[in-house]
Scaffold this motif. Structure first.
Motif, PDB file in Angstrom:
ATOM      1  N   GLY A 256       2.051  10.463  -2.997  1.00  0.00           N
ATOM      2  CA  GLY A 256       0.605  10.523  -3.211  1.00  0.00           C
ATOM      3  C   GLY A 256      -0.217   9.552  -2.391  1.00  0.00           C
ATOM      4  N   LEU A 257       0.313   9.105  -1.250  1.00  0.00           N
ATOM      5  CA  LEU A 257      -0.400   8.118  -0.439  1.00  0.00           C
ATOM      6  C   LEU A 257      -0.749   8.652   0.949  1.00  0.00           C
ATOM      7  N   GLU A 258      -0.935   9.955   1.059  1.00  0.00           N
ATOM      8  CA  GLU A 258      -1.231  10.529   2.371  1.00  0.00           C
ATOM      9  C   GLU A 258      -2.547  10.033   2.951  1.00  0.00           C
ATOM     10  N   ARG A 259      -3.439   9.526   2.095  1.00  0.00           N
ATOM     11  CA  ARG A 259      -4.714   8.992   2.580  1.00  0.00           C
ATOM     12  C   ARG A 259      -4.663   7.479   2.830  1.00  0.00           C
ATOM     13  N   ARG A 260      -3.501   6.886   2.662  1.00  0.00           N
ATOM     14  CA  ARG A 260      -3.392   5.426   2.783  1.00  0.00           C
ATOM     15  C   ARG A 260      -2.401   5.011   3.875  1.00  0.00           C
ATOM     16  N   LEU A 261      -2.096   5.915   4.792  1.00  0.00           N
ATOM     17  CA  LEU A 261      -1.064   5.657   5.798  1.00  0.00           C
ATOM     18  C   LEU A 261      -1.358   4.421   6.639  1.00  0.00           C
ATOM     19  N   SER A 262      -2.612   4.214   6.997  1.00  0.00           N
ATOM     20  CA  SER A 262      -2.965   3.128   7.911  1.00  0.00           C
ATOM     21  C   SER A 262      -3.382   1.851   7.195  1.00  0.00           C
ATOM     22  N   HIS A 263      -3.257   1.832   5.873  1.00  0.00           N
ATOM     23  CA  HIS A 263      -3.633   0.651   5.108  1.00  0.00           C
ATOM     24  C   HIS A 263      -2.481  -0.367   5.081  1.00  0.00           C
ATOM     25  N   TYR A 264      -2.860  -1.654   5.108  1.00  0.00           N
ATOM     26  CA  TYR A 264      -1.884  -2.727   5.016  1.00  0.00           C
ATOM     27  C   TYR A 264      -1.644  -3.072   3.541  1.00  0.00           C
ATOM     28  N   PRO A 265      -0.502  -3.709   3.226  1.00  0.00           N
ATOM     29  CA  PRO A 265      -0.208  -4.023   1.824  1.00  0.00           C
ATOM     30  C   PRO A 265      -1.351  -4.732   1.102  1.00  0.00           C
ATOM     31  N   ARG A 266      -2.058  -5.651   1.767  1.00  0.00           N
ATOM     32  CA  ARG A 266      -3.146  -6.375   1.108  1.00  0.00           C
ATOM     33  C   ARG A 266      -4.298  -5.463   0.725  1.00  0.00           C
ATOM     34  N   GLN A 267      -4.363  -4.277   1.318  1.00  0.00           N
ATOM     35  CA  GLN A 267      -5.426  -3.322   1.031  1.00  0.00           C
ATOM     36  C   GLN A 267      -5.021  -2.308  -0.043  1.00  0.00           C
ATOM     37  N   LEU A 268      -3.824  -2.466  -0.576  1.00  0.00           N
ATOM     38  CA  LEU A 268      -3.297  -1.536  -1.568  1.00  0.00           C
ATOM     39  C   LEU A 268      -3.165  -2.211  -2.925  1.00  0.00           C
ATOM     40  N   SER A 269      -3.311  -1.443  -3.993  1.00  0.00           N
ATOM     41  CA  SER A 269      -3.085  -1.961  -5.342  1.00  0.00           C
ATOM     42  C   SER A 269      -1.584  -2.174  -5.550  1.00  0.00           C
ATOM     43  N   GLY A 270      -1.239  -2.848  -6.655  1.00  0.00           N
ATOM     44  CA  GLY A 270       0.172  -3.068  -6.958  1.00  0.00           C
ATOM     45  C   GLY A 270       0.939  -1.770  -7.090  1.00  0.00           C
TER      46      GLY A 270
END
Length: 236
Positions: free
Chosen positions: A139-153
């Motif tokens: 379910g993260l197809e929209r978050r491919l280019s995000h770095y870990p700090r930009q993601l929730s736990g």
């Protein structure tokens, strides 16, 4: 197809009289008393116990992250207890996936790059396509280019799960995979973990202090002060 039903398979993990001791200023400390057990190919097993009972130590020994003080350990048909660290690392690379409580994503890599990493190290030409497919599956197809700090736990743990399954491991070790998540997010993560595990047919060894989570597994092993208390407990 479930890899464990393709033909008769030996146990995924075998421990025989395994102990772990460390030397402290106060003398020798026994972390694990002699433990003998087998985990079948494709089985899901929870290791439960209070903090300090030896759960993570036992998982680390099973996975070849550490050597026992005595006894023998076989992982995916390899006698890892008599191997060097480099030899154990090769066995892990070929057979094992990990999901940790602290996610252990590389901060300098995007979600896509974190999942691509084991595929690239294995020389896979389809690393990008496979990583994108797995991140879509979680379910993260929209978050491919995000770095870990930009993601929730919860999102970070989903990336970690996608990475763990990238090479379709024979055995997956999960150490308190919901320990840093709220209960609702943790339930979703566990659902996802078990769904992917069923799809790939891997052996699952899960360490947790959450007895409700442990009931999702086919068998539960209880540790108390480094000693194995019960085996063969079927999930309800």
């Amino acid at each position: 197809m479930d890899k464990c039903t393709e033909s008769p398979q030996p146990p995924a993990i075998i421990l025989q009289e395994v102990t772990k001791r460390v030397t402290t200023a106060a003398g020798d400390l026994t972390i694990l008393s002699p433990i003998s057990l087998q985990i079948k190919c494709g089985e899901s097993v929870a290791i439960v116990g209070v903090s300090g009972s030896g759960k993570s130590t036992l998982l680390g020994l099973m996975a070849g992250l550490d050597n026992p003080s005595s006894g023998t350990i076989e992982l995916a048909g390899h006698r890892i207890s008599s191997m060097t660290e480099d030899e154990r690392a090769r066995v892990r690379a070929d057979n094992v996936g990990f999901v940790f409580q602290t996610f252990q994503l590389l901060a300098s890599l995007t979600a896509l790059e974190n999942v691509m990493l084991p595929l690239e190290l294995a020389g896979r030409d389809d690393a990008v396509d496979q990583a994108e497919s797995l991140l879509e599956r979680v379910g993260l197809e929209r978050r491919l280019s995000h770095y870990p700090r930009q993601l929730s736990g919860g999102e970070q743990q989903r990336v970690a799960i996608a990475r763990a399954f990238a090479l379709r491991p024979d055995i997956l070790f999960a150490d308190e995979p919901t320990g840093n998540l709220d209960s609702a997010t943790g339930e979703r993560i566990i659902d996802l973990l078990f769904e992917l595990n069923r799809e790939q047919g891997a052996t699952l060894v899960l360490v947790t202090h959450d007895k409700q989570l442990a009931t999702r597994c086919e068998r539960r092993l209880s540790l108390q002060q480094g000693a194995l208390q019960t085996t063969g407990v079927e999930a309800s």
